[in-house]
Design an enzyme around this catalytic site. Structure first.
Site, PDB file in Angstrom:
ATOM      1  N   TYR A  40       0.843  -1.205   0.000  1.00 50.41           N
ATOM      2  CA  TYR A  40       0.000   0.000   0.000  1.00 50.41           C
ATOM      3  C   TYR A  40       0.876   1.251   0.000  1.00 50.41           C
ATOM      4  CZ  TYR A  40      -3.498   3.412   1.525  1.00 50.41           C
ATOM      5  OH  TYR A  40      -4.316   4.506   1.606  1.00 50.41           O
ATOM      6  N   MET A  87      -0.522  10.420  10.012  1.00 49.91           N
ATOM      7  CA  MET A  87       0.845  10.952  10.011  1.00 49.91           C
ATOM      8  C   MET A  87       1.500  10.740   8.658  1.00 49.91           C
ATOM      9  SD  MET A  87       2.485   9.815  13.660  1.00 49.91           S
ATOM     10  CE  MET A  87       1.710   8.202  13.685  1.00 49.91           C
ATOM     11  N   LYS A 118       5.537   3.270  17.405  1.00 49.47           N
ATOM     12  CA  LYS A 118       4.299   3.345  16.629  1.00 49.47           C
ATOM     13  C   LYS A 118       3.535   2.032  16.838  1.00 49.47           C
ATOM     14  CE  LYS A 118       2.468   4.505  12.079  1.00 49.47           C
ATOM     15  NZ  LYS A 118       1.538   3.362  11.961  1.00 49.47           N
TER      16      LYS A 118
END
Length: 668
Positions: A40, A87, A118
């Site tokens: 992606y 982000m 993260k």
């Protein structure tokens, strides 16, 4: 970027937008990603490149101009007063260096960053009024999310009331730990349900449940990292996090305030190496300018804040060679292909096998014997073939031919309507019989100690059993035919089989291995209708009327019990003396703040208000696991008079101690 015309850029950008929209919808709205994150990200980066080179091709509805996916669900919509933006991403240390230089140029001097892990979960907003949790919502498309307040109330580390009467909004990540994820998938497998691909999917699917009781069982957790519009006396990210900790929010304590790229790169290297050993999934590192005043002055683009960036870990991949594709038959007849490969080290473990799921998946990947493939772990957990390295394919390679016959019994394989799986529908298939009897004897079902897969295989090979009812006709002479079975082993197994006759009927229903009917559904049905004769007489609508059962389970059960073979086998089981009644307690009243749900509890000392057995059953009915010894995994020790070594050990380990009266007060 190679030379490209405006028309070519328009065409490519349009194709990319359509593909990315489809993938984003699957990821954000359906919690069912169709591609890995890195695929992606590559396509998204390509679209950004095209739009940067040709600004005139940017469209208002381009995915680069919005956050997340479109909202399409049964939840109440929530408009975010301040958008929940995503982000910006970078994928190399050089790009991170460019970001730092850009920040210094915008600010006019070097800056300090709050550097955080993260977390691989989904974004969550929590709003409080006068210290009370009033609303929890997902990010959605960044501007409109979903109200999941009822579900958030069942996440243990979200404070329902703050120690101060504050009106605030905080944001963070809702995630599922690796241990909880493994437990959930094991339970779903036992119940005949599809497993989640990774913890992120599991967390999203668990939080976005229409029934909060489902969320309650899923052991979700949170890390809170943002205070929206904090008080003026809080001037930095790390101060805000410290204050949120004091208010009772669960924050990630690995975050650090760092000033130099050398320190930041060392942090990245440390957690790149440690990520496999963490109890939760991470997919990168987040940098935020620590000074909140600088953050406010820099502001946001239409899609992302200018003052923060996410460094994404590259997917860990290894190349290996496919040596074989083996097909296994499950207890419901589904035949599943698995790639057998040269062993490789991947994310901390040795991997030599990866599921190819079903024939459609195998054909789509075009995996062949002798192929070199790239292997990674989906969600850092499940081995998966990401692609075939075509440049290394042998010259004499031929497409793999899907088998037409069952690898166990030779029966013709079939595709049932609306299924991608291949099935063997021969009820006498040895592999299905073996899997079925093993399942029947397993701990979630009849719990026949000592009757594992190896013993079941021998029983079938010696023509001693053909279905589960035959277990109750076994004699000592029969078992003496098995390898390494002496008098003690024979007596132990016969005793375990005999003891299983006393089980409550929901364990028998679980053990029958009815498609889609797991332990939870079996218990709910047995609680409602009390005995197997009644259950076998019910129609689809009767069964489907039970909350959470639904038409799929109801139809599967009525179809199973309508089969003459099933009726004959159950009659045989009843004749052998198996209990056909529900012996458990009725579902207790749901206690919103039940402190013992999914907790490990130890009882010690002499109790006054209950016998030890009564209190154990009461706690188990509340969802507790009651054990006989104290360890680091113990959550509570409940004690009465003359408590001894267990009490002392709990004190040493810092485990919460409750008197019998204190425990009773919490569950009334």
């Amino acid at each position: 970027m190679a030379d490209i015309t405006l028309d070519e850029a328009k065409k490519e950008a349009s194709l990319l937008r359509n593909q990315l929209d489809k993938w984003a919808d699957a990821y954000y709205s359906k919690d069912a990603p169709e591609v890995e994150d890195n695929v992606y990200d590559q396509k998204y980066s390509r679209l950004l490149e095209l739009e940067k080179q040709f600004p005139e091709i940017v469209t208002p509805d381009s995915i680069t101009q919005r956050v997340g996916g479109e909202i399409d669900s049964d939840f109440t919509k929530v408009e975010h007063a301040i958008p929940m933006l995503s982000m910006g991403d970078v994928f190399s240390k050089d790009e991170l260096k460019d970001f730092d230089q850009r920040m210094q140029k915008l600010v006019g001097h070097p800056v300090e960053y709050n550097v955080e892990l993260k977390i691989d979960g989904l974004s969550l907003s929590l709003e409080y009024e006068n210290g009370k949790l009033m609303r929890a919502s997902t990010r959605g498309n960044g501007y409109v999310g979903e109200d999941v307040t009822a579900n958030a109330r069942y996440i243990a580390d979200i404070p329902q009331t703050l120690p101060e009467p504050l009106t605030i909004e905080v944001r963070g990540e809702c995630y599922m730990g690796k241990e909880a994820f493994a437990k959930l998938n094991e339970e779903r497998e036992n119940e005949g349900l599809s497993v989640f691909a990774n913890p992120r999917n599991a967390a999203a699917g668990s939080l976005r449940q229409l029934d909060p009781k489902v969320t309650k069982k899923r052991q979700l957790s949170t890390f809170i990292y943002t205070w929206v519009n904090p008080p003026e006396d809080i001037t930095s990210q790390h101060e805000a996090i410290k204050r949120m900790q004091e208010l009772g929010f669960h924050t990630n304590e690995t975050g650090q305030k760092l000033a130099s790229l050398e320190e930041i790169f060392a942090f990245i290297d440390e957690y790149t190496a440690r990520r496999d050993s963490l109890a939760y999934g991470i997919d990168g590192i987040v940098l935020k300018i620590d000074d909140l005043n600088i953050e406010r002055s820099l502001g946001n683009t239409v899609k992302v804040p200018r003052w923060e960036i996410a460094y994404k870990f590259p997917p860990e991949e290894q190349e290996t060679i496919v040596r074989d594709i083996v097909w296994t038959v499950g207890r419901t007849g589904v035949v599943t292909p698995t790639a057998v490969m040269d062993p490789v080290q991947l994310a901390g473990t040795t991997v030599a096998r990866a599921s190819l799921h079903n024939p459609d998946y195998l054909n789509e990947k075009d995996v062949r014997l002798g192929d070199t493939v790239k292997l990674h772990k989906a969600g850092d957990i499940i081995p998966e073939i990401s692609e075939v390295v075509l440049s290394k394919r042998p010259v004499d390679s031929v497409p793999y031919v899907i088998p037409e016959n069952c690898p166990s019994c030779g029966h013709k394989l079939v595709h049932l309507q609306d299924e991608v799986a291949l099935r063997c529908i021969n009820p006498s298939c040895p592999a299905q019989v073996e899997e079925g009897i093993t399942h029947f004897a397993s701990r979630p079902a009849m719990n026949i100690a000592g009757l594992g897969p190896k013993i079941v295989k021998q029983l079938i090979a010696n023509d001693l059993v053909h279905n589960v009812a035959d277990l109750y006709h076994l004699s000592a002479e029969d078992l003496a035919q098995l390898d390494h079975f002496k008098e003690k082993s024979i007596n132990n197994l016969l005793t375990a089989i005999d003891n299983s006759k006393k089980n409550s009927v929901e364990l028998l229903i679980t053990g029958l291995g009815i498609d889609h009917v797991g332990a939870k559904a079996a218990r709910l049905i047995a609680q409602k209708f009390k005995n197997l004769a009644k259950i076998m007489s019910l129609g689809v609508q009767d069964l489907a009327s039970i909350d959470t059962i639904g038409m799929t389970i109801a139809e599967s059960m009525t179809t199973y019990f309508a089969q003459p073979e099933a009726q004959e086998m159950i009659a045989d089981l009843e004749k052998s003396g198996l209990n056909m009644e529900y012996l458990g307690e009725d579902e207790p009243e749901d206690i919103p703040d039940n402190p013992f749900k999914d907790k490990t509890v130890v009882l010690t000392g002499k109790l006054e208000h209950y016998t030890r057995s009564e209190f154990t059953k009461r706690l188990q009915a509340l969802g507790a696991k009651v054990t006989g010894s104290v360890s680091k995994k113990t959550n509570y020790v409940i004690y009465g008079q003359d408590a001894g070594s267990k009490y002392n050990k709990a004190e040493q380990l810092g485990i919460p101690l409750l008197t019998e009266e204190e425990a009773i007060a919490q569950i009334k």
